[in-house]
Design a protein around this motif. Structure first.
Motif, PDB file in Angstrom:
ATOM      1  N   LEU A  89     -27.241 -24.975   7.761  1.00  0.00           N
ATOM      2  CA  LEU A  89     -25.816 -25.436   6.552  1.00  0.00           C
ATOM      3  C   LEU A  89     -25.611 -24.733   5.340  1.00  0.00           C
ATOM      4  N   SER A  90     -25.598 -23.884   5.004  1.00  0.00           N
ATOM      5  CA  SER A  90     -25.960 -23.730   3.423  1.00  0.00           C
ATOM      6  C   SER A  90     -24.129 -24.232   3.050  1.00  0.00           C
ATOM      7  N   PHE A  91     -25.071 -24.948   1.629  1.00  0.00           N
ATOM      8  CA  PHE A  91     -24.096 -25.217   0.552  1.00  0.00           C
ATOM      9  C   PHE A  91     -24.528 -24.605  -0.551  1.00  0.00           C
ATOM     10  N   GLN A  92     -22.695 -24.574  -1.652  1.00  0.00           N
ATOM     11  CA  GLN A  92     -23.028 -23.775  -2.584  1.00  0.00           C
ATOM     12  C   GLN A  92     -22.101 -24.746  -3.866  1.00  0.00           C
ATOM     13  N   ASP A  93     -22.979 -24.879  -5.365  1.00  0.00           N
ATOM     14  CA  ASP A  93     -21.843 -25.502  -6.275  1.00  0.00           C
ATOM     15  C   ASP A  93     -20.533 -24.600  -6.099  1.00  0.00           C
ATOM     16  N   LEU A  94     -19.733 -25.612  -6.407  1.00  0.00           N
ATOM     17  CA  LEU A  94     -17.804 -25.288  -6.229  1.00  0.00           C
ATOM     18  C   LEU A  94     -17.874 -24.825  -7.997  1.00  0.00           C
ATOM     19  N   PHE A 138     -19.194 -24.672  16.973  1.00  0.00           N
ATOM     20  CA  PHE A 138     -17.782 -24.536  16.045  1.00  0.00           C
ATOM     21  C   PHE A 138     -16.920 -25.696  15.760  1.00  0.00           C
ATOM     22  N   SER A 139     -17.608 -27.595  16.107  1.00  0.00           N
ATOM     23  CA  SER A 139     -17.788 -28.375  14.663  1.00  0.00           C
ATOM     24  C   SER A 139     -17.626 -27.739  13.278  1.00  0.00           C
ATOM     25  N   PHE A 140     -18.547 -26.388  13.203  1.00  0.00           N
ATOM     26  CA  PHE A 140     -19.119 -26.618  11.341  1.00  0.00           C
ATOM     27  C   PHE A 140     -18.074 -25.819  11.599  1.00  0.00           C
ATOM     28  N   LEU A 141     -18.197 -24.756  12.091  1.00  0.00           N
ATOM     29  CA  LEU A 141     -17.375 -23.627  11.677  1.00  0.00           C
ATOM     30  C   LEU A 141     -15.751 -24.436  11.432  1.00  0.00           C
ATOM     31  N   SER A 142     -15.068 -25.874  12.542  1.00  0.00           N
ATOM     32  CA  SER A 142     -13.303 -25.742  11.361  1.00  0.00           C
ATOM     33  C   SER A 142     -13.498 -26.741  10.425  1.00  0.00           C
ATOM     34  N   LEU A 143     -15.396 -26.997   9.425  1.00  0.00           N
ATOM     35  CA  LEU A 143     -15.506 -27.983   8.013  1.00  0.00           C
ATOM     36  C   LEU A 143     -16.195 -26.399   7.419  1.00  0.00           C
ATOM     37  N   LEU A 144     -15.892 -25.233   6.820  1.00  0.00           N
ATOM     38  CA  LEU A 144     -16.404 -24.256   5.977  1.00  0.00           C
ATOM     39  C   LEU A 144     -15.051 -24.040   4.949  1.00  0.00           C
ATOM     40  N   GLY A 145     -15.874 -24.424   3.509  1.00  0.00           N
ATOM     41  CA  GLY A 145     -14.973 -25.061   3.046  1.00  0.00           C
ATOM     42  C   GLY A 145     -14.834 -26.020   2.513  1.00  0.00           C
ATOM     43  N   ALA A 146     -15.160 -27.362   3.285  1.00  0.00           N
ATOM     44  CA  ALA A 146     -15.112 -28.529   3.030  1.00  0.00           C
ATOM     45  C   ALA A 146     -16.494 -28.738   1.924  1.00  0.00           C
ATOM     46  N   ASP A 147     -15.915 -30.122   1.072  1.00  0.00           N
ATOM     47  CA  ASP A 147     -17.169 -30.766   0.673  1.00  0.00           C
ATOM     48  C   ASP A 147     -18.499 -31.691   1.444  1.00  0.00           C
ATOM     49  N   ALA A 148     -19.419 -31.163   1.056  1.00  0.00           N
ATOM     50  CA  ALA A 148     -20.845 -31.644   1.187  1.00  0.00           C
ATOM     51  C   ALA A 148     -20.058 -33.427   1.808  1.00  0.00           C
ATOM     52  N   ALA A 149     -19.088 -34.046   1.401  1.00  0.00           N
ATOM     53  CA  ALA A 149     -19.459 -35.931   1.309  1.00  0.00           C
ATOM     54  C   ALA A 149     -17.833 -35.983   1.508  1.00  0.00           C
ATOM     55  N   ASP A 150     -17.128 -34.637   2.542  1.00  0.00           N
ATOM     56  CA  ASP A 150     -15.843 -34.713   3.416  1.00  0.00           C
ATOM     57  C   ASP A 150     -16.441 -35.595   4.951  1.00  0.00           C
ATOM     58  N   ALA A 151     -15.579 -37.176   5.241  1.00  0.00           N
ATOM     59  CA  ALA A 151     -15.158 -38.141   5.812  1.00  0.00           C
ATOM     60  C   ALA A 151     -15.946 -37.122   6.773  1.00  0.00           C
ATOM     61  N   GLN A 189     -20.992 -24.630 -16.504  1.00  0.00           N
ATOM     62  CA  GLN A 189     -19.814 -25.735 -15.350  1.00  0.00           C
ATOM     63  C   GLN A 189     -21.229 -25.850 -13.996  1.00  0.00           C
ATOM     64  N   TRP A 190     -21.699 -24.849 -13.459  1.00  0.00           N
ATOM     65  CA  TRP A 190     -22.417 -23.836 -13.068  1.00  0.00           C
ATOM     66  C   TRP A 190     -23.561 -25.139 -12.244  1.00  0.00           C
ATOM     67  N   GLY A 191     -23.451 -25.368 -11.009  1.00  0.00           N
ATOM     68  CA  GLY A 191     -25.027 -26.944 -10.822  1.00  0.00           C
ATOM     69  C   GLY A 191     -24.846 -27.983 -11.297  1.00  0.00           C
ATOM     70  N   ASN A 192     -23.241 -28.426 -11.601  1.00  0.00           N
ATOM     71  CA  ASN A 192     -22.896 -30.038 -12.477  1.00  0.00           C
ATOM     72  C   ASN A 192     -21.692 -30.011 -11.658  1.00  0.00           C
ATOM     73  N   SER A 193     -21.334 -29.060 -10.753  1.00  0.00           N
ATOM     74  CA  SER A 193     -20.072 -29.448  -9.680  1.00  0.00           C
ATOM     75  C   SER A 193     -20.827 -30.284  -8.216  1.00  0.00           C
ATOM     76  N   THR A 194     -19.043 -29.971  -7.031  1.00  0.00           N
ATOM     77  CA  THR A 194     -19.865 -30.730  -5.649  1.00  0.00           C
ATOM     78  C   THR A 194     -19.788 -29.856  -4.802  1.00  0.00           C
ATOM     79  N   LEU A 195     -20.701 -29.844  -3.600  1.00  0.00           N
ATOM     80  CA  LEU A 195     -21.532 -28.789  -3.115  1.00  0.00           C
ATOM     81  C   LEU A 195     -20.249 -28.540  -2.063  1.00  0.00           C
ATOM     82  N   GLN A 196     -19.991 -27.538  -1.637  1.00  0.00           N
ATOM     83  CA  GLN A 196     -19.216 -27.008  -0.884  1.00  0.00           C
ATOM     84  C   GLN A 196     -19.793 -25.899   0.419  1.00  0.00           C
TER      85      GLN A 196
END
Length: 330
Positions: A55-60, A4-17, A70-77
């Protein structure tokens, strides 16, 4: 470490504090990193093996379907969180709280009983998947728990985000599937073909389809096939079929014309099988996250790919009769 800690962060940037703090709280110093080369679907799997979590991240830029350069050159979400009952030599079992009271030892029937209030959201096939607006929850079952194979159970559970819709490139009037079938054998220059695709950029198509293939999935949700081995009356390659895609099959947009047999892209594989009024020539569930089926009908050949995680149709190819068998034997 809690799902549940991670579910609240779905859509967050990989670098989110908040995400960084959560990982550090549990002694995880690693961070998601893009591989080189970084290719479609621009996904990074970040395994927390000791906790049974992935955890699965994708290029934003890819997620938002920005221009391909731009694909592959953005932040990870963060796009999905999976917990597992354990994978030998890869993951320990997840031991934290589970949603809806689900337990690893539950059978499919027991899970469905726990989820009874959400029955209208269930998309069922090999996995069970519940759709909750922008999110989904998918469960993979197994004949038995990995530690007790004689007992049925749940293998893994994933919460993920659906891909956001893409902005419309331009308004267009799509032909119906009956029109496509009627065009088999016609030249691209035939009046019927030109009329069917009058609101698209047909003037550029001949030069772009010299290899017998025209790809307009990203702009309009379809790709067309032409057969030089069976020329039309004017000697040019004849129209041999079309592949029609759902919204966000990768970077695709949705085919807005009609589909055969009353099909819809959100239909599950069992609904697909029920709606097509003939047994399939082949039905293959051998892939991990998708399947395909094909039919040879008098008026057309049909091939359909389905997503077997979210249990929906990905694309439908309508092809000239005999096209599938000819290309398989080539």
């Amino acid at each position: 470490m809690s799902l549940f800690s991670f579910l609240s962060l779905l859509g967050a940037d990989a670098a989110d504090a908040r995400l960084v703090a959560l990982l550090e709280e549990h002694g995880v110093r690693r961070r998601p990193e893009k591989p080189a080369p970084f290719k479609s679907p621009y996904e990074v799997l970040f395994r927390l093996s000791k906790h049974g979590i992935c955890l699965s991240f994708q290029d934003l830029a890819y997620v938002e379907n920005r221009p391909p350069r731009q694909w592959g050159n953005s932040t990870l979400q963060l796009r999905a969180v999976t917990v597992t009952a354990g994978v030998q030599a890869r993951y320990l079992p997840y031991t934290g709280e589970m949603p809806y009271g689900i337990a690893w030892a539950d059978t499919r029937q027991q899970v469905r009983e726990r989820m009874a209030q959400h029955h209208d959201k269930l998309h069922a096939y090999l996995r069970d998947c519940w759709w909750f607006g922008e999110r989904y929850m998918s469960l993979t079952y197994q004949p038995g728990e990995l530690t007790q194979p004689e007992r049925p159970g749940v293998f893994d559970l994933t919460f993920g985000l659906f891909e956001p819709p893409s902005a419309l490139v331009q308004q267009a009037s799509y032909p119906g599937f009956q029109t496509l079938v009627a065009l088999f054998g016609k030249s691209m220059g035939a009046p019927e073909f030109q009329q069917a695709f009058a609101s698209f950029d047909v003037e550029n198509w001949r030069a772009e389809s010299e290899d017998g293939h025209l790809d307009r999935r990203r702009a309009f949700g379809f790709e067309l096939y032409f057969d030089p081995a069976r020329p039309a009356e004017d000697g040019t390659p004849s129209f041999a079929g079309a592949n029609l895609t759902r919204e966000r099959l990768g970077p695709s947009r949705e085919w807005k014309g009609t589909l055969p047999f009353g099909l819809h892209f959100d239909d599950t594989p069992p609904v697909l099988r029920h709606k097509v009024p003939a047994p399939p020539l082949a039905w293959d569930d051998g892939m991990v996250v998708w399947n395909f089926a094909k039919w040879a009908l008098p008026q057309m050949d049909v091939r359909v790919n389905c997503d077997t995680v979210r249990n929906r149709i990905e694309c439908i190819a309508l092809l000239a009769p005999g096209y599938l068998r000819r290309n398989e034997s080539a």
